[in-house]
Write an enzyme that holds these catalytic residues in place. Sequence first.
Site, mmCIF file in Angstrom:
data_model
loop_
_atom_site.group_PDB
_atom_site.id
_atom_site.type_symbol
_atom_site.label_atom_id
_atom_site.label_comp_id
_atom_site.label_asym_id
_atom_site.label_seq_id
_atom_site.Cartn_x
_atom_site.Cartn_y
_atom_site.Cartn_z
ATOM 1 N N ARG A 1 44.201 10.043 67.837
ATOM 2 C CA ARG A 1 43.558 11.005 66.922
ATOM 3 C C ARG A 1 43.982 10.725 65.475
ATOM 4 O O ARG A 1 43.170 10.766 64.555
ATOM 5 C CB ARG A 1 43.976 12.434 67.315
ATOM 6 C CG ARG A 1 43.524 13.495 66.330
ATOM 7 C CD ARG A 1 44.348 14.768 66.486
ATOM 8 N NE ARG A 1 43.957 15.580 67.624
ATOM 9 C CZ ARG A 1 42.964 16.486 67.625
ATOM 10 N NH1 ARG A 1 42.274 16.684 66.536
ATOM 11 N NH2 ARG A 1 42.688 17.182 68.693
ATOM 12 N N ASP B 1 55.742 16.262 64.989
ATOM 13 C CA ASP B 1 55.163 17.563 65.337
ATOM 14 C C ASP B 1 55.036 17.697 66.852
ATOM 15 O O ASP B 1 54.377 18.601 67.356
ATOM 16 C CB ASP B 1 53.811 17.779 64.631
ATOM 17 C CG ASP B 1 52.771 16.720 64.967
ATOM 18 O OD1 ASP B 1 52.988 15.923 65.892
ATOM 19 O OD2 ASP B 1 51.714 16.706 64.291
ATOM 20 N N LEU C 1 52.912 12.024 64.458
ATOM 21 C CA LEU C 1 52.094 13.190 64.077
ATOM 22 C C LEU C 1 50.826 13.174 64.910
ATOM 23 O O LEU C 1 50.188 12.125 65.016
ATOM 24 C CB LEU C 1 51.650 13.085 62.616
ATOM 25 C CG LEU C 1 52.686 13.163 61.505
ATOM 26 C CD1 LEU C 1 52.015 12.850 60.170
ATOM 27 C CD2 LEU C 1 53.311 14.549 61.457
ATOM 28 N N HIS C 2 50.474 14.289 65.501
ATOM 29 C CA HIS C 2 49.185 14.320 66.197
ATOM 30 C C HIS C 2 48.522 15.696 66.186
ATOM 31 O O HIS C 2 47.385 15.839 66.597
ATOM 32 C CB HIS C 2 49.321 13.840 67.634
ATOM 33 C CG HIS C 2 50.001 14.834 68.534
ATOM 34 N ND1 HIS C 2 51.347 15.076 68.485
ATOM 35 C CD2 HIS C 2 49.514 15.662 69.484
ATOM 36 C CE1 HIS C 2 51.667 15.993 69.370
ATOM 37 N NE2 HIS C 2 50.585 16.387 69.990
ATOM 38 N N ARG C 3 49.229 16.729 65.728
ATOM 39 C CA ARG C 3 48.648 18.084 65.770
ATOM 40 C C ARG C 3 47.456 18.176 64.828
ATOM 41 O O ARG C 3 47.521 17.709 63.681
ATOM 42 C CB ARG C 3 49.663 19.122 65.313
ATOM 43 C CG ARG C 3 50.898 19.155 66.113
ATOM 44 C CD ARG C 3 51.003 20.362 67.020
ATOM 45 N NE ARG C 3 51.953 20.022 68.049
ATOM 46 C CZ ARG C 3 51.754 20.112 69.346
ATOM 47 N NH1 ARG C 3 50.605 20.578 69.812
ATOM 48 N NH2 ARG C 3 52.663 19.748 70.210
#
Length: 385
Positions: free
Chosen positions: A259, A303, A223-225
């Site tokens: 992030r 994502d 996940l990074h969005r």
Amino acid sequence: MKIVSIVAARPNFMKIAPFCRAVERFNAIAPDSKKVEHILVHTGQHYDDRMSRAFFEELNIPTADINLGIGSGSHAEQVGNTMIAFEKVVRELKPDWVVTIGDVNATCACSITAKKEHVKLAHIEAGLRSGDLDMPEEINRLVTDRLSDLLLVPDRISIANLKREGRADKDIVFAGNIMIDTLEEQRDKAAAFGIPAVIEANRIGGGCKASEFVDDGFAVMTLHRPSNVDDPAILSELVDFAIGEGSAHCPVIWTLHPRTQKQLETFGLWDKVTHAPRLALLNPIGYHELLRLNMGARLMMTDSGGLQEECCVMGTPCLVMRWNTERPVTLRENGGVSTLVGNDVAMIKKMYSEYINLPRHESRPELWDGHTAERMLKAIVEYDR
Ligand code: UD1
């Protein structure tokens, strides 16, 4: 002919590698008068070793000729600083072509700069559309494609998108998916990695023993969005899913983007994930390592855009933790393996229970055949409009 190509962030690196090699192969047989001078510019958007240098080494990408050292920042800072720095490069080098890749901030920044300096522009991965202007990448795609002289597209849906926007046939070249060139080239090397070894080499948390991860018996999550990781309520629900029902059927390997790690720490979720018994929490991992995990995974939850495409070719059932995709060719209804589940945990749970039992199903969209880079280079060197 002088070509300047741009890389900036992790998803660009696996796409430039085959392009560099296509130029080398072309130059090996081209007469001196036709040889291509290829200059690689790294804007420096991703700078951590694990996000950048590791990929250059693993994929044998030549060291960038120029690094603009842009680093992190707001979108305006990244785009603005990249434009200021890249303008100097273009003025000094006076290339015939600038080649931009994908949809990151540098793609947009360098495309605008190139056109303002009257340099021809080719866009690798043109025509993708999510239709979602809340995604920074969609803005980058729209701007880049509008300015590009040569639109190098990965699939027929992207051709239709560009034609709907009024682009002429002559500007569009259906070349295939360049990232699949890398996948095909590196597949055997990846297969030689052991799953427990990947976990041991990269683990930063999670209580599940490395030996418990066996082929066809684990899920992978990435996940990074911003839409998933920047809101504490959403990230917290996704964490609860991952450490609860999401890892009940089989343990989960979660590879963390910087992030995401930062946000888990900021929102007070770090302790929870690092002590989860059915999880292995990993640093950002290498290309071969992730490809190996993809080969053995029962399910991908992600994502990422690139992983949707890799899962399609590898056949790994994939829950896309987004409400839309710019890569519909990878969806199950179009022959692929993915389905959109957004970040609504009820929806994720429903689709998880179906997808965790789906058999692998490899599917290869047209021209995702490992020879995309050479078609792209040919389109550039033979361009005569
Ligand atoms: C960028 C791309 C996104 C792509 C993703 C892949 C844009 C708009 N987004 O998002 O499309 O899917 O790369 O990773 O260009 N950071 C580090 N080390 C690094 C790089 C980033 O610690 O080497 C951290 C910083 O805290 C930074 C944050 O990650 O602020 C976000 O990085 P940024 O480059 O702004 O965007 P990504 O989320 O990586």
